[in-house]
Design an enzyme around this catalytic site. Sequence first.
Site, mmCIF file in Angstrom:
data_model
loop_
_atom_site.group_PDB
_atom_site.id
_atom_site.type_symbol
_atom_site.label_atom_id
_atom_site.label_comp_id
_atom_site.label_asym_id
_atom_site.label_seq_id
_atom_site.Cartn_x
_atom_site.Cartn_y
_atom_site.Cartn_z
ATOM 1 C CD GLU A 267 14.512 63.183 5.451
ATOM 2 O OE1 GLU A 267 13.473 62.624 4.690
ATOM 3 O OE2 GLU A 267 14.740 64.254 5.286
ATOM 4 C CE LYS B 48 17.341 67.520 -1.647
ATOM 5 N NZ LYS B 48 17.096 68.575 -1.315
ATOM 6 C CE1 TYR C 128 16.681 61.994 15.835
ATOM 7 C CE2 TYR C 128 15.331 61.734 17.880
ATOM 8 C CZ TYR C 128 16.331 61.275 17.184
ATOM 9 O OH TYR C 128 17.261 60.202 17.285
#
Length: 158
Positions: free
Chosen positions: A71, A83, A68
Amino acid sequence: MHGHLSQDTPVDATAAVVWDVYGGLQLGRLVNKLLPDVLGTVEVIEGDGEVGTVVKLTYPPGSPGIGYMIERFTKVDDENRVKETEVIEGGYKALGFDLFRVRLEIIEKESESSIIRSSIEYEVDDKLAEVASHVSIKPLEIMAETVRKHLIEKKTTH
């Protein structure tokens, strides 16, 4: 050691339409719907798509590494359609990277076309150069290509 990778994906859609997907949380929903076996699943831990939003990407079963990555959105610029996210836990952070930033930029080309510029910037100790050699822009390229196809399908069905 600093590194930078970048990939441009042309899209037959306006920059505004592409930004609607990339600018907020819709991108994560599209990944969940169209790419769970390839990129994994995205879960919003906190936030509404603005700066400070935290998302967790759980890689598909069988993926190498920790499984995993979490963020944080560090920049959401609606005017310039940019972004940026930084890995704060798991993923490349767990491998020892000091910084792992993803920058997604939607560039207007012509009235009905645009470019998705996907970039990765990282910093890692020189001793981890071997690990850094495995950094790949491919997942972002797959995501951009999937968004491109999705927008074409959406355009032809409306």
